[in-house]
Design an enzyme around this catalytic site. Structure first.
Site, PDB file in Angstrom:
ATOM      1  N   GLY A  15     -20.227   0.711   9.933  1.00  0.00           N
ATOM      2  CA  GLY A  15     -20.931  -0.018   8.876  1.00  0.00           C
ATOM      3  C   GLY A  15     -21.672   0.840   7.862  1.00  0.00           C
ATOM      4  N   ASN A  17     -20.542   2.134   5.080  1.00  0.00           N
ATOM      5  CA  ASN A  17     -20.232   1.640   3.731  1.00  0.00           C
ATOM      6  C   ASN A  17     -20.921   0.312   3.456  1.00  0.00           C
ATOM      7  OD1 ASN A  17     -18.143   3.349   2.113  1.00  0.00           O
ATOM      8  ND2 ASN A  17     -17.488   3.464   4.248  1.00  0.00           N
ATOM      9  N   LEU A  88     -10.417  -3.487   9.583  1.00  0.00           N
ATOM     10  CA  LEU A  88      -9.170  -2.882  10.048  1.00  0.00           C
ATOM     11  C   LEU A  88      -8.047  -3.863  10.358  1.00  0.00           C
ATOM     12  CD1 LEU A  88     -10.704  -0.065  12.267  1.00  0.00           C
ATOM     13  CD2 LEU A  88     -10.168  -0.054   9.822  1.00  0.00           C
ATOM     14  N   LEU A  90      -5.191  -6.817   8.796  1.00  0.00           N
ATOM     15  CA  LEU A  90      -4.545  -7.287   7.576  1.00  0.00           C
ATOM     16  C   LEU A  90      -5.271  -8.550   7.097  1.00  0.00           C
ATOM     17  CD1 LEU A  90      -2.016  -6.568   5.858  1.00  0.00           C
ATOM     18  CD2 LEU A  90      -0.777  -8.288   7.181  1.00  0.00           C
ATOM     19  N   ASN A 105     -10.786  -3.050  -1.263  1.00  0.00           N
ATOM     20  CA  ASN A 105     -10.790  -2.236  -0.042  1.00  0.00           C
ATOM     21  C   ASN A 105     -11.049  -0.771  -0.380  1.00  0.00           C
ATOM     22  OD1 ASN A 105     -10.271  -1.588   2.763  1.00  0.00           O
ATOM     23  ND2 ASN A 105      -8.253  -0.821   2.136  1.00  0.00           N
ATOM     24  N   HIS A 107     -10.023   3.019   1.196  1.00  0.00           N
ATOM     25  CA  HIS A 107      -9.176   3.709   2.167  1.00  0.00           C
ATOM     26  C   HIS A 107      -9.529   5.198   2.132  1.00  0.00           C
ATOM     27  CE1 HIS A 107      -5.756   4.219   4.796  1.00  0.00           C
ATOM     28  NE2 HIS A 107      -5.470   5.309   4.120  1.00  0.00           N
ATOM     29  N   GLU A 177     -17.304   8.341  -0.372  1.00  0.00           N
ATOM     30  CA  GLU A 177     -17.421   6.875  -0.267  1.00  0.00           C
ATOM     31  C   GLU A 177     -18.784   6.417  -0.760  1.00  0.00           C
ATOM     32  OE1 GLU A 177     -14.284   5.974   3.343  1.00  0.00           O
ATOM     33  OE2 GLU A 177     -16.382   6.230   3.885  1.00  0.00           O
TER      34      GLU A 177
HETATM   35  C1  GAR Z   1     -14.385   4.379   6.205  1.00  0.00           C
HETATM   36  O1  GAR Z   1     -14.144   5.758   6.159  1.00  0.00           O
HETATM   37  C2  GAR Z   1     -13.309   3.616   5.454  1.00  0.00           C
HETATM   38  O2  GAR Z   1     -12.804   4.338   4.369  1.00  0.00           O
HETATM   39  C3  GAR Z   1     -12.263   3.457   6.521  1.00  0.00           C
HETATM   40  O3  GAR Z   1     -12.982   3.190   7.697  1.00  0.00           O
HETATM   41  C4  GAR Z   1     -14.238   3.866   7.636  1.00  0.00           C
HETATM   42  C5  GAR Z   1     -15.318   2.870   8.012  1.00  0.00           C
HETATM   43  O4  GAR Z   1     -16.550   3.500   8.168  1.00  0.00           O
HETATM   44  N1  GAR Z   1     -11.359   2.409   6.191  1.00  0.00           N
HETATM   45  C6  GAR Z   1     -10.079   2.404   6.559  1.00  0.00           C
HETATM   46  O5  GAR Z   1      -9.592   3.289   7.227  1.00  0.00           O
HETATM   47  C7  GAR Z   1      -9.260   1.221   6.064  1.00  0.00           C
HETATM   48  N2  GAR Z   1      -7.877   1.439   6.289  1.00  0.00           N
HETATM   49  P1  GAR Z   1     -17.897   2.633   8.124  1.00  0.00           P
HETATM   50  O6  GAR Z   1     -17.721   1.458   9.082  1.00  0.00           O
HETATM   51  O7  GAR Z   1     -18.939   3.563   8.619  1.00  0.00           O
HETATM   52  O8  GAR Z   1     -18.139   2.189   6.721  1.00  0.00           O
END
Ligand code: GAR
Length: 192
Positions: A15, A17, A88, A90, A105, A107, A177
C-alpha cells in the site's frame, strides 16, 4: 465551486502507492480519495488506510467477478475514477464498462516489456535483473481488458547497474512511483 473528483484506490499488498496518492491529495478540495479497496486479507494497505482515516474494505474473488459487490460499493461511494495501486487481479469487464477509460494502473517496468499475467511486483524486478537490462522504470497507463496494455500516460526510467539486485531495483522503482504516480493521476483526471 464544482464537486470534487472522487477516487477509489484498489490494492493488494503493502500500500505504499495508495498512501502516497492519499497524502498527495489530502487537503485538496478538488480531489478526494473516497475509499481503499483491497483483495488480500490482512494486507498492510488496510492498516495504512486506517492510519490515513480513509474507509477501507476487503472484497474477495466473488465480489469482483460474480456478484458485482465491488461495483455496487464504488457506486455507493460515487467514485469517478478507479486507481490501481499494486492491484494484482485482472479488472472485471463490468468495472471497465462502468468506468470506461477511467481506470488507471501503475506497472513497475517499461511496458510492453515485462508485462502480462504473473508479471507483478518483485517478479518484474527479478526478471529485469536476470535479463541483464541496463534500464527499467515505471509505466502509468489506462486499463483495458488485457493485462498491462492500455494507453500509456507516462513512463519514467531508471538505470539498472550490474550490482543491482531485485531489492535495490525495487527501491529505485518506488522512488519513481512516488514522484510520478500522484502527479500523473492529477493531470489525467483534470484533462477530462
Ligand atoms: C508497485 O511497485 C506497483 O508498481 C506494482 O506493485 C507494487 C505495489 O506496491 N504493481 C504491479 O506489479 C502491477 N502489475 P505497493 O502496494 O507498496 O504500492
Amino acid at each position: 465551486m464544482s464537486k470534487p473528483i472522487r477516487l477509489a484506490i484498489l490494492g493488494s499488498g503493502n500500500g505504499t502507492n495508495a498512501q502516497q496518492i492519499s497524502e498527495y491529495f489530502a487537503g485538496r478540495d478538488d480531489v478526494q480519495v473516497v475509499c481503499i479497496i483491497y483483495n488480500v486479507k490482512d494486507a498492510y494497505i488496510a492498516q495504512r488506510a486506517h492510519n490515513l482515516g480513509i474507509e477501507a474494505r476487503y472484497f474477495g474473488r466473488k465480489d469482483f467477478y460474480e456478484n458485482n459487490a465491488v461495483l455496487d460499493y464504488l457506486h455507493e461511494k460515487q467514485a469517478d475514477w478507479v486507481i490501481l495501486a499494486g492491484f494484482l487481479w485482472l479488472v472485471p469487464q463490468a468495472m471497465l464498462d462502468a468506468y470506461p477509460q477511467r481506470v488507471i494502473n501503475i506497472h513497475p517496468a517499461l511496458l510492453p516489456k515485462y508485462g502480462g499475467k504473473g508479471m507483478y511486483g518483485h517478479h518484474v524486478h527479478e526478471a529485469v535483473v536476470a535479463a541483464g537490462e541496463t534500464e527499467s522504470g515505471i509505466t502509468i497507463h489506462i486499463v483495458d481488458e488485457n493485462y498491462d496494455r492500455g494507453t500509456i500516460l507516462e513512463q519514467a526510467h531508471c538505470s539498472v547497474t550490474p550490482d543491482d539486485t531485485p531489492d535495490t531495483l525495487a527501491a529505485k522503482i518506488h522512488l519513481l512511483e512516488k514522484e510520478y504516480f500522484p502527479r500523473v493521476i492529477d493531470r489525467t483526471i483534470h484533462a477530462r
